[in-house]
Design a protein around this motif. Structure first.
Motif, PDB file in Angstrom:
ATOM      1  N   PRO A   1       0.836  -1.192   0.000  1.00  0.00           N
ATOM      2  CA  PRO A   1       0.000   0.000   0.000  1.00  0.00           C
ATOM      3  C   PRO A   1       0.878   1.253   0.000  1.00  0.00           C
ATOM      4  O   PRO A   1       1.797   1.373   0.819  1.00  0.00           O
ATOM      5  N   ALA A   2       0.606   2.179  -0.928  1.00  0.00           N
ATOM      6  CA  ALA A   2       1.507   3.316  -1.144  1.00  0.00           C
ATOM      7  C   ALA A   2       1.709   4.154   0.121  1.00  0.00           C
ATOM      8  O   ALA A   2       2.831   4.551   0.433  1.00  0.00           O
ATOM      9  N   ALA A   3       0.631   4.407   0.855  1.00  0.00           N
ATOM     10  CA  ALA A   3       0.739   5.278   2.028  1.00  0.00           C
ATOM     11  C   ALA A   3       1.651   4.654   3.089  1.00  0.00           C
ATOM     12  O   ALA A   3       2.519   5.327   3.664  1.00  0.00           O
ATOM     13  N   VAL A   4       1.471   3.347   3.331  1.00  0.00           N
ATOM     14  CA  VAL A   4       2.283   2.644   4.333  1.00  0.00           C
ATOM     15  C   VAL A   4       3.745   2.660   3.912  1.00  0.00           C
ATOM     16  O   VAL A   4       4.657   2.917   4.710  1.00  0.00           O
ATOM     17  N   CYS A   5       3.965   2.407   2.619  1.00  0.00           N
ATOM     18  CA  CYS A   5       5.320   2.305   2.093  1.00  0.00           C
ATOM     19  C   CYS A   5       6.012   3.667   2.127  1.00  0.00           C
ATOM     20  O   CYS A   5       7.182   3.778   2.498  1.00  0.00           O
ATOM     21  N   GLU A   6       5.267   4.697   1.748  1.00  0.00           N
ATOM     22  CA  GLU A   6       5.830   6.053   1.758  1.00  0.00           C
ATOM     23  C   GLU A   6       6.236   6.441   3.182  1.00  0.00           C
ATOM     24  O   GLU A   6       7.319   6.991   3.402  1.00  0.00           O
ATOM     25  N   ALA A   7       5.366   6.114   4.141  1.00  0.00           N
ATOM     26  CA  ALA A   7       5.677   6.438   5.543  1.00  0.00           C
ATOM     27  C   ALA A   7       6.930   5.692   5.997  1.00  0.00           C
ATOM     28  O   ALA A   7       7.788   6.256   6.685  1.00  0.00           O
ATOM     29  N   ALA A   8       7.044   4.413   5.588  1.00  0.00           N
ATOM     30  CA  ALA A   8       8.211   3.620   5.994  1.00  0.00           C
ATOM     31  C   ALA A   8       9.496   4.187   5.396  1.00  0.00           C
ATOM     32  O   ALA A   8      10.521   4.279   6.069  1.00  0.00           O
ATOM     33  N   LEU A   9       9.428   4.600   4.127  1.00  0.00           N
ATOM     34  CA  LEU A   9      10.614   5.171   3.475  1.00  0.00           C
ATOM     35  C   LEU A   9      10.999   6.495   4.131  1.00  0.00           C
ATOM     36  O   LEU A   9      12.178   6.767   4.368  1.00  0.00           O
ATOM     37  N   ALA A  10       9.971   7.311   4.416  1.00  0.00           N
ATOM     38  CA  ALA A  10      10.242   8.605   5.041  1.00  0.00           C
ATOM     39  C   ALA A  10      10.859   8.401   6.423  1.00  0.00           C
ATOM     40  O   ALA A  10      11.795   9.111   6.808  1.00  0.00           O
ATOM     41  N   ALA A  11      10.338   7.398   7.159  1.00  0.00           N
ATOM     42  CA  ALA A  11      10.872   7.121   8.501  1.00  0.00           C
ATOM     43  C   ALA A  11      12.325   6.675   8.415  1.00  0.00           C
ATOM     44  O   ALA A  11      13.114   6.891   9.334  1.00  0.00           O
ATOM     45  N   ASP A  12      12.702   6.052   7.296  1.00  0.00           N
ATOM     46  CA  ASP A  12      14.092   5.649   7.081  1.00  0.00           C
ATOM     47  C   ASP A  12      14.954   6.805   6.569  1.00  0.00           C
ATOM     48  O   ASP A  12      16.106   6.603   6.206  1.00  0.00           O
ATOM     49  N   GLY A  13      14.351   7.989   6.461  1.00  0.00           N
ATOM     50  CA  GLY A  13      15.138   9.156   6.101  1.00  0.00           C
ATOM     51  C   GLY A  13      15.183   9.486   4.624  1.00  0.00           C
ATOM     52  O   GLY A  13      16.022  10.282   4.191  1.00  0.00           O
ATOM     53  N   LEU A  14      14.297   8.900   3.825  1.00  0.00           N
ATOM     54  CA  LEU A  14      14.301   9.222   2.396  1.00  0.00           C
ATOM     55  C   LEU A  14      13.456  10.481   2.169  1.00  0.00           C
ATOM     56  O   LEU A  14      12.255  10.481   2.412  1.00  0.00           O
ATOM     57  N   ALA A  15      14.106  11.536   1.690  1.00  0.00           N
ATOM     58  CA  ALA A  15      13.376  12.774   1.404  1.00  0.00           C
ATOM     59  C   ALA A  15      12.556  12.586   0.133  1.00  0.00           C
ATOM     60  O   ALA A  15      12.964  11.851  -0.761  1.00  0.00           O
ATOM     61  N   ASP A  16      11.400  13.220   0.077  1.00  0.00           N
ATOM     62  CA  ASP A  16      10.585  13.171  -1.140  1.00  0.00           C
ATOM     63  C   ASP A  16      10.123  11.742  -1.472  1.00  0.00           C
ATOM     64  O   ASP A  16      10.022  11.352  -2.642  1.00  0.00           O
ATOM     65  N   ALA A  17       9.846  10.974  -0.416  1.00  0.00           N
ATOM     66  CA  ALA A  17       9.595   9.530  -0.579  1.00  0.00           C
ATOM     67  C   ALA A  17       8.460   9.239  -1.555  1.00  0.00           C
ATOM     68  O   ALA A  17       8.561   8.336  -2.375  1.00  0.00           O
ATOM     69  N   GLY A  18       7.379  10.021  -1.490  1.00  0.00           N
ATOM     70  CA  GLY A  18       6.221   9.746  -2.332  1.00  0.00           C
ATOM     71  C   GLY A  18       6.563   9.843  -3.806  1.00  0.00           C
ATOM     72  O   GLY A  18       6.131   9.032  -4.619  1.00  0.00           O
ATOM     73  N   ARG A  19       7.358  10.848  -4.142  1.00  0.00           N
ATOM     74  CA  ARG A  19       7.730  11.054  -5.530  1.00  0.00           C
ATOM     75  C   ARG A  19       8.585   9.892  -6.037  1.00  0.00           C
ATOM     76  O   ARG A  19       8.346   9.339  -7.110  1.00  0.00           O
ATOM     77  N   TRP A  20       9.588   9.501  -5.261  1.00  0.00           N
ATOM     78  CA  TRP A  20      10.456   8.389  -5.677  1.00  0.00           C
ATOM     79  C   TRP A  20       9.670   7.095  -5.785  1.00  0.00           C
ATOM     80  O   TRP A  20       9.874   6.304  -6.708  1.00  0.00           O
ATOM     81  N   LEU A  21       8.775   6.893  -4.822  1.00  0.00           N
ATOM     82  CA  LEU A  21       8.005   5.654  -4.806  1.00  0.00           C
ATOM     83  C   LEU A  21       7.126   5.558  -6.047  1.00  0.00           C
ATOM     84  O   LEU A  21       7.010   4.491  -6.665  1.00  0.00           O
TER      85      LEU A  21
END
Ligand code: ZN
Length: 342
Positions: A180-200
């Motif tokens: 699920p995009a929202a869960v994944c974006e949150a996980a990436l952001a929590a790992d410190g990836l800036a702009d996670a939604g765009r990359w995802l």
């Protein structure tokens, strides 16, 4: 990153096999989803001697400790040497193999010939299964056809159609979808990836690919490409080809031509979605521009253009003149738009 929480339904499906394990499971799905991480977590949870609720591994028992240190006696991991990271590798050393070798499969004989050490279960993870050539796959097939008792093979594959049909038919397939995009974006952001939604989004929903794109400096060239594609006025294919050719050459191999073709493929997917009144999948911030462009192109032309890109994608694997290749690529694209402009 916690891949279990990203793939709860796959995880539950795997755990539901626990009481009646098949001889071989084949986990399939697009690249970068975390299939290998999930296969390892599953293996660890099966070997754990004091599993927690929900059959999660405890992380404390002797088996978990061995597993984490990479020396559980009832576990084997088969993967190409090139995947085994070796930062200390000497310069000029023989290039590590991209393939799982037949010797790695033969090496399993010793593993099978001794009794299991702990819980009575042996697990072999093969990652990725398509890294076996025909001989290696046939050697593995022999083992799958005469399964050892209490042995589980966990095969992982991005490209299951490249496997021998006889291997596929010996395995129970476990498809893994995009988390699920929202869960994944949150996980990436929590790992410190800036702009996670765009990359995802650009990664088509694969967290591993999102991290790769962000780390590979995709920002620069992709930004440039998107700027040119969305600019109002005529796209200048030769100019754009020259600009990107310079980036490709300056990157000294980090930016491959196929990445540029893949970006164009994603762009065309978004145009096709927009032509059908659907939201963009990859280029979210450019949604409005893409809808506008889609209105100017007859849908059948998009299908043809996409087929052409599939051919270009194959060509991009061969060494060729990158400038000429890019010129062709962008001239095709412009003709797509232009024909409609009276
Ligand atoms: Zn444990």
């Amino acid at each position: 990153m916690n891949f279990i929480s990203l793939h709860m339904s796959t995880w539950n499906h795997l755990q539901s096999q626990r009481s009646r394990l098949p001889h071989a499971l084949l986990i399939i799905g697009q690249r970068g989803l975390g299939k290998f991480a999930l296969a390892q977590a599953f293996a660890k949870s099966l070997l754990c001697e004091e599993p927690l609720e929900g059959s999660l591994s405890c992380g404390k028992c002797l088996a978990c400790n061995w597993f984490e240190q990479g020396n559980h006696p009832d576990y084997r991991l088969l993967q190409p040497q090139a995947l085994v990271e070796d930062p200390e590798a000497e310069e000029g050393k023989k290039k590590a193999s991209q393939q799982i070798t037949i010797d790695q499969i033969r090496g399993l004989d010793d593993f099978f010939n001794v009794g299991t050490h702990r819980a009575g279960l042996r697990i072999i993870v093969v990652n990725p299964a398509e890294a076996m050539n025909r001989n290696t796959a046939n050697a593995l097939l022999k083992t799958l056809e005469e399964p050892n008792p209490d042995t589980l093979f966990l095969l992982v594959s991005n490209e299951p159609l490249r496997l021998l049909p006889t291997i596929r038919s010996r395995c129970q397939t476990v498809p893994m979808g995009v988390p699920p995009a929202a869960v994944c974006e949150a996980a990436l952001a929590a790992d410190g990836l800036a702009d996670a939604g765009r990359w995802l989004a650009l990664a088509g929903g694969s967290p591993g690919v999102a991290i790769e794109l962000a780390a590979s400096g995709a920002g620069g060239w992709l930004e440039l490409l998107v700027r040119r594609l969305t600019a109002t006025g005529d796209l200048e294919p030769l100019g754009l080809a020259a600009e990107l050719d310079k980036v490709v050459r300056d990157s000294k191999g980090r930016l491959a031509l196929k990445s540029v073709v893949e970006a164009m493929q994603k762009w065309l997917v978004d145009l096709t979605l927009a032509a059908n009144g659907l939201p963009a999948r990859y280029f979210l911030p450019q949604q409005a521009t893409i809808s506008g462009l889609a209105d100017m192109i007859p849908p059948d032309r998009l299908v043809r253009a996409y087929r052409l890109l599939v051919t270009r994608r194959r060509e991009a694997e061969q060494p060729l003149n990158s400038r000429l290749f890019l010129e062709g690529l962008f001239m095709d694209y412009r003709s797509l738009l232009r024909i409609e402009r009276k």
